[in-house]
Design a protein around this motif. Structure first.
Motif, short mmCIF file in Angstrom:
data_model
loop_
_atom_site.label_atom_id
_atom_site.label_comp_id
_atom_site.label_asym_id
_atom_site.label_seq_id
_atom_site.Cartn_x
_atom_site.Cartn_y
_atom_site.Cartn_z
N MET A 20 -1.81 2.73 1.17
CA MET A 20 -1.22 1.56 1.81
C MET A 20 -2.00 0.30 1.46
SD MET A 20 -0.26 3.23 5.49
CE MET A 20 -0.13 1.66 6.29
N SER A 23 -1.12 -0.73 -2.00
CA SER A 23 0.28 -1.14 -2.14
C SER A 23 0.57 -2.52 -1.57
CB SER A 23 1.20 -0.13 -1.45
OG SER A 23 1.08 1.13 -2.06
N TYR A 24 -0.07 -2.86 -0.47
CA TYR A 24 0.25 -4.10 0.23
C TYR A 24 -1.04 -4.85 0.55
CZ TYR A 24 4.66 -1.71 0.96
OH TYR A 24 5.83 -1.04 0.78
N ILE A 26 -2.27 -7.09 2.86
CA ILE A 26 -1.92 -7.66 4.15
C ILE A 26 -2.55 -9.05 4.33
CG2 ILE A 26 -2.05 -7.35 6.66
CD1 ILE A 26 -0.12 -5.42 5.20
N ILE A 29 -0.29 -11.37 2.53
CA ILE A 29 0.97 -11.50 3.26
C ILE A 29 0.80 -12.46 4.43
CG2 ILE A 29 2.58 -10.25 4.77
CD1 ILE A 29 2.09 -7.78 2.91
N ILE A 52 4.71 -9.21 7.87
CA ILE A 52 4.35 -7.88 7.36
C ILE A 52 5.60 -7.04 7.18
CG2 ILE A 52 3.11 -5.74 7.87
CD1 ILE A 52 1.05 -7.49 9.39
N LYS A 53 6.48 -7.09 8.18
CA LYS A 53 7.73 -6.33 8.10
C LYS A 53 8.60 -6.81 6.94
CE LYS A 53 11.53 -4.75 11.00
NZ LYS A 53 12.12 -4.79 12.35
N ALA A 55 7.62 -8.17 4.15
CA ALA A 55 7.01 -7.81 2.86
C ALA A 55 7.03 -6.32 2.59
CB ALA A 55 5.58 -8.33 2.80
N THR A 56 6.85 -5.52 3.63
CA THR A 56 6.73 -4.07 3.43
C THR A 56 8.00 -3.30 3.74
OG1 THR A 56 5.98 -3.64 5.70
CG2 THR A 56 4.27 -4.17 4.05
N LYS A 57 8.94 -3.96 4.38
CA LYS A 57 10.19 -3.32 4.83
C LYS A 57 9.92 -2.23 5.86
CE LYS A 57 12.50 -5.73 1.80
NZ LYS A 57 11.76 -6.96 1.68
N ARG A 58 8.79 -2.36 6.55
CA ARG A 58 8.40 -1.42 7.60
C ARG A 58 7.83 -2.21 8.77
NH1 ARG A 58 7.87 3.88 5.56
NH2 ARG A 58 7.96 3.94 3.31
N PRO A 60 5.01 -2.64 11.28
CA PRO A 60 3.65 -2.15 11.47
C PRO A 60 3.40 -1.79 12.93
CG PRO A 60 3.64 -4.52 11.30
CD PRO A 60 5.05 -4.07 11.05
#
Length: 63
Positions: A20, A23-24, A26, A29, A52-53, A55-58, A60
Motif C-alpha cells: 500500500m 502504491s499510494y 498518501i 495525496i 484519499i478516497k 485517489a485510491t478508490k477506497r 480509508p
C-alpha cells in the motif's frame, strides 16, 4: 496492528502495508489537497478522507 491479528500474520501485515505504501503516496495525496502541517489549521475527518478516497478508490479506515 493488533486489529488484524485474527486475519493476518505479522509477515502478511507488513507485506500488505508495504504494498500500500508503494502504491499510494498518501503524503502527496494530502499535499495536493492542501492538507499540510500548519500551526493553527485543522481539518475534519471528511477533509482528510475525501482526497484519499478519490485517489485510491477506497475508503480509508482512520482512527
Amino acid at each position: 496492528g493488533r486489529c488484524s491479528e485474527q486475519t493476518l500474520n505479522q509477515m502478511q501485515y507488513f507485506e500488505i502495508s508495504h504494498d500500500m505504501w508503494v502504491s499510494y503516496n498518501i503524503t502527496e495525496i494530502l499535499r495536493n489537497a492542501s492538507i499540510v502541517p500548519h500551526p493553527t489549521q485543522t481539518w475534519t475527518y471528511s477533509d482528510i478522507v475525501a482526497p484519499i478516497k478519490a485517489a485510491t478508490k477506497r475508503t480509508p479506515l482512520l482512527r
